[in-house]
Design a protein around this motif. Structure first.
Motif, PDB file in Angstrom:
ATOM      1  N   UNK A  66      92.544 -10.861  13.598  1.00  0.00           N
ATOM      2  CA  UNK A  66      93.338 -10.010  14.492  1.00  0.00           C
ATOM      3  C   UNK A  66      93.274 -10.479  15.932  1.00  0.00           C
ATOM      4  N   UNK A  67      92.089 -10.920  16.374  1.00  0.00           N
ATOM      5  CA  UNK A  67      91.951 -11.311  17.773  1.00  0.00           C
ATOM      6  C   UNK A  67      92.273 -10.154  18.693  1.00  0.00           C
ATOM      7  N   UNK A  68      93.129 -10.413  19.670  1.00  0.00           N
ATOM      8  CA  UNK A  68      93.499  -9.389  20.651  1.00  0.00           C
ATOM      9  C   UNK A  68      94.852  -8.756  20.345  1.00  0.00           C
ATOM     10  N   UNK A  69      95.337  -8.910  19.121  1.00  0.00           N
ATOM     11  CA  UNK A  69      96.620  -8.315  18.741  1.00  0.00           C
ATOM     12  C   UNK A  69      96.605  -6.812  18.981  1.00  0.00           C
ATOM     13  N   UNK A  70      97.646  -6.313  19.608  1.00  0.00           N
ATOM     14  CA  UNK A  70      97.732  -4.878  19.893  1.00  0.00           C
ATOM     15  C   UNK A  70      98.045  -4.105  18.618  1.00  0.00           C
ATOM     16  N   UNK A  71      97.585  -2.865  18.563  1.00  0.00           N
ATOM     17  CA  UNK A  71      97.942  -1.968  17.472  1.00  0.00           C
ATOM     18  C   UNK A  71      97.127  -2.120  16.207  1.00  0.00           C
ATOM     19  N   UNK A  72      96.048  -2.907  16.245  1.00  0.00           N
ATOM     20  CA  UNK A  72      95.180  -3.047  15.065  1.00  0.00           C
ATOM     21  C   UNK A  72      94.211  -1.870  15.069  1.00  0.00           C
ATOM     22  N   UNK A  73      94.319  -1.023  14.064  1.00  0.00           N
ATOM     23  CA  UNK A  73      93.557   0.224  14.029  1.00  0.00           C
ATOM     24  C   UNK A  73      92.581   0.254  12.852  1.00  0.00           C
ATOM     25  N   UNK A  74      91.658   1.178  12.904  1.00  0.00           N
ATOM     26  CA  UNK A  74      90.769   1.394  11.774  1.00  0.00           C
ATOM     27  C   UNK A  74      91.566   1.876  10.578  1.00  0.00           C
ATOM     28  N   UNK A  75      91.213   1.381   9.385  1.00  0.00           N
ATOM     29  CA  UNK A  75      91.810   1.951   8.186  1.00  0.00           C
ATOM     30  C   UNK A  75      90.942   3.124   7.723  1.00  0.00           C
TER      31      UNK A  75
ATOM     32  N   UNK B 221      89.242 -14.695  22.725  1.00  0.00           N
ATOM     33  CA  UNK B 221      90.640 -15.132  22.763  1.00  0.00           C
ATOM     34  C   UNK B 221      90.769 -16.321  21.810  1.00  0.00           C
ATOM     35  N   UNK B 222      91.255 -16.029  20.608  1.00  0.00           N
ATOM     36  CA  UNK B 222      91.388 -17.074  19.592  1.00  0.00           C
ATOM     37  C   UNK B 222      92.660 -17.904  19.745  1.00  0.00           C
ATOM     38  N   UNK B 223      93.455 -17.621  20.751  1.00  0.00           N
ATOM     39  CA  UNK B 223      94.635 -18.420  21.031  1.00  0.00           C
ATOM     40  C   UNK B 223      95.582 -18.503  19.847  1.00  0.00           C
TER      41      UNK B 223
ATOM     42  N   UNK C 202      89.164 -22.648  21.194  1.00  0.00           N
ATOM     43  CA  UNK C 202      90.302 -22.371  20.328  1.00  0.00           C
ATOM     44  C   UNK C 202      91.591 -22.816  21.005  1.00  0.00           C
ATOM     45  N   UNK C 203      92.508 -23.442  20.254  1.00  0.00           N
ATOM     46  CA  UNK C 203      93.748 -23.952  20.847  1.00  0.00           C
ATOM     47  C   UNK C 203      94.540 -22.826  21.511  1.00  0.00           C
TER      48      UNK C 203
END
Length: 237
Positions: A21-30, A94-96, A124-125
């Motif tokens: 996921x990295x810093x992707x917005x909107x990743x929530x707990x299931x 930041x996994x780029x 990370x690239x």
């Protein structure tokens, strides 16, 4: 100095799908992640936290809120007793260009083997290096720890809610391990690791725990000299 409880966020939808996921917005707990966070909050409910410091990413803020809500359930306490503080220094690496990709595909990349065997050499690239990640996260944790000591005394207990690689890098620093060895440390979802920054050295009290009584932390007192022979250990109340 105070005691910091390093809490990884609960499982997310991305974790369940094998996505970085990295810093992707909107990743929530299931649903599983919310249950994990609630169990961790119950373990910590008897420990008066002076603050909960969290990564700004949503999955960590969700976990932090669950911790604070359980703190509010203690007799005579309220939410204000454990304020939530957002700290960008402990945000996810930041996994780029690796961000958002499936782990099974990333494992085929040439860089993957370096991530496993020589993390200190990895950048990370399009992202940051693991060395940069460790430097900022360790600096943030130590800065907050010193501030809470000044505000609340050496016996204060606080929580930092962050991400797997962040917590592994903080633990590696506390253990005096080179970053190249940090992949030897496991940090599961909603796990609790405990570090006390004493006057002579950090003391790693526990790593990657997902069960057990933590009420002994209420009266643990500040970290001091290491007991010769190991001492009598913490006594649960």
């Amino acid at each position: 100095m105070p005691t910091v409880l390093l809490v990884r966020h609960g499982r997310t939808t991305a974790n369940a799908q094998g996505i970085l996921a990295g810093r992707t917005a909107g990743v929530r707990l299931d649903a599983v992640g919310r249950e994990q966070a609630a169990r961790t909050a119950e373990r910590m409910a008897q420990v008066p936290l002076v603050a909960v410091v969290t990564s700004p990413l949503e999955r960590c803020r969700q976990t932090a809120r669950i911790l604070v809500d359980h703190q509010a359930g203690r007799p005579g306490e309220d939410v204000a007793a454990s304020p939530i503080v957002v700290e960008h220094g402990i945000t996810e690496c930041d996994y780029g260009q690796w961000q958002g990709r499936a782990l099974r595909d990333l494992a085929k990349e040439p860089l993957w083997s370096t991530v496993q065997s020589q993390p200190s050499a990895v950048t990370f690239p399009g992202g940051e290096s693991l060395a940069q990640m460790q430097a900022r996260s360790v600096a943030a944790v130590r800065r907050h720890d010193a501030a809470f000591e000044e505000q609340h005394g050496r016996g204060a207990v606080w929580a930092a809610v962050a991400h797997g690689d962040i917590i592994k890098s903080v633990l590696a620093d506390a253990l005096g391990m080179h970053l190249d060895l940090f992949q030897r440390i496991a940090v599961g979802p909603a796990s609790v690791s405990i570090v006390r920054y004493g006057p002579h050295r950090p003391e790693v009290v526990a790593t990657n725990t997902d069960s057990g009584d933590l009420s002994w932390l209420r009266d643990a007192g500040p970290a001091g000299d290491a007991p010769v022979g190991g001492g009598s250990g913490a006594q649960a109340l």
